[in-house]
Design an enzyme around this catalytic site. Structure first.
Site: not given
Length: 278
Positions: A69, A90, A105, A131, A133, A224
């Site tokens: 990315k 992305n 995202d 903290a 990506g 996530m």
């Protein structure tokens, strides 16, 4: 000729993106192909170039996943504001001689929260764990929803503080809430309405040193990582929080990319249901 799309990553065999986009295309009547491409760790740009140059149909765009990315961000010749804020891309769109980089995202996370989970970030006290990506990619979209609070917490407090300061200075956030930061120990005595785990702890099965009480009444805990029960999810369930994993975010960020490419927004509920049903 059929428009071509792909997702680049390493590894890539586990990717659900080809199935997701095939379902989107069938649903919306779009003529396209979508494939998963394994790029060498040092060969991302070459792999993208080869895909564009292939002659069986016009290459229109690509998704990018781990670990490319940041390299996709550098490769893009133009970037959207949300890609610039994330420092990562992305979603690539190929337009003549331009490679346009975007990051879907954060939009995917927000849409999953609002439309699938009934959890509007607006006015909520939000705790964002991590903290790196993954966290960086969602901060701006969350701030634009005008939460009551957005606290970035990280094992290394200084990293969280730098990230919070960086986003507090963004013109897009002018007049809105400013993110704050803390180490995990600094969360003691604080409660939140929405806790988002953007760390990689779930991938390794590691637990996070969260103090008791961070999951407030009717709190939503969002992991996530998808496809597995993580220690974070178990901890949140034990505290009485409503728990969700990142599968909805995966589908929603894909829908955002599909919309960017095709100008049509697919319905995500049937695709999400198909993935959950395997």
């Amino acid at each position: 000729m059929t428009d071509r799309y792909a997702v680049f990553g390493n590894p890539i065999g586990h990717s659900k993106s080809p199935r997701i986009h095939a379902l989107f295309a069938a649903q919306t009547g779009q003529d396209l192909s979508y494939q998963a491409i394994l790029a060498a760790k040092d060969g991302f740009a070459a792999a993208v170039g080869a895909f564009i140059a292939a002659g069986e149909g016009p290459a229109k765009g690509a998704n990018v996943t781990v670990p490319f990315k940041e390299e996709a961000f550098r490769l893009a010749t133009r970037r959207t504001a949300r890609a610039a804020a994330a420092g990562a891309v992305n979603t690539l769109s190929f337009e003549q001689d331009a490679l346009i980089g975007d990051n879907t995202d954060g939009a995917g996370l927000v849409r999953d929260l609002k439309h699938n989970l009934g959890c509007d970030p607006g006015g909520r006290r939000i705790l964002l764990l991590g903290a790196g990506g993954a966290a960086r990619g969602v901060i701006l979209p969350l701030l634009l929803e005008r939460p009551a609070e957005l606290l970035i917490a990280n094992r290394t407090e200084e990293t969280a503080a730098r990230l919070a300061l960086e986003f507090a200075r963004l013109p897009d956030c002018a007049g809105g809430p400013k993110p704050d930061s803390a180490g995990f120990a600094g969360l003691a005595g604080r409660q939140f309405d929405l806790v988002i785990n953007a760390t990689s702890a779930g991938l390794s099965g590691a637990s996070l040193p969260l103090p008791p009480g961070v999951f407030g009444p009717r709190c939503v805990a969002y992991e996530m990582v998808y496809g597995r029960e993580t220690p974070f999810m178990a901890q949140a369930r034990a505290a009485g929080a409503r728990v969700a994993d990142g599968l909805g975010m995966l589908v929603e960020q894909a829908a955002e990319a599909f919309f960017i490419w095709r100008g049509v927004r697919p319905r995500t509920a049937p695709v999400l249901a198909a993935l959950k049903g395997n």
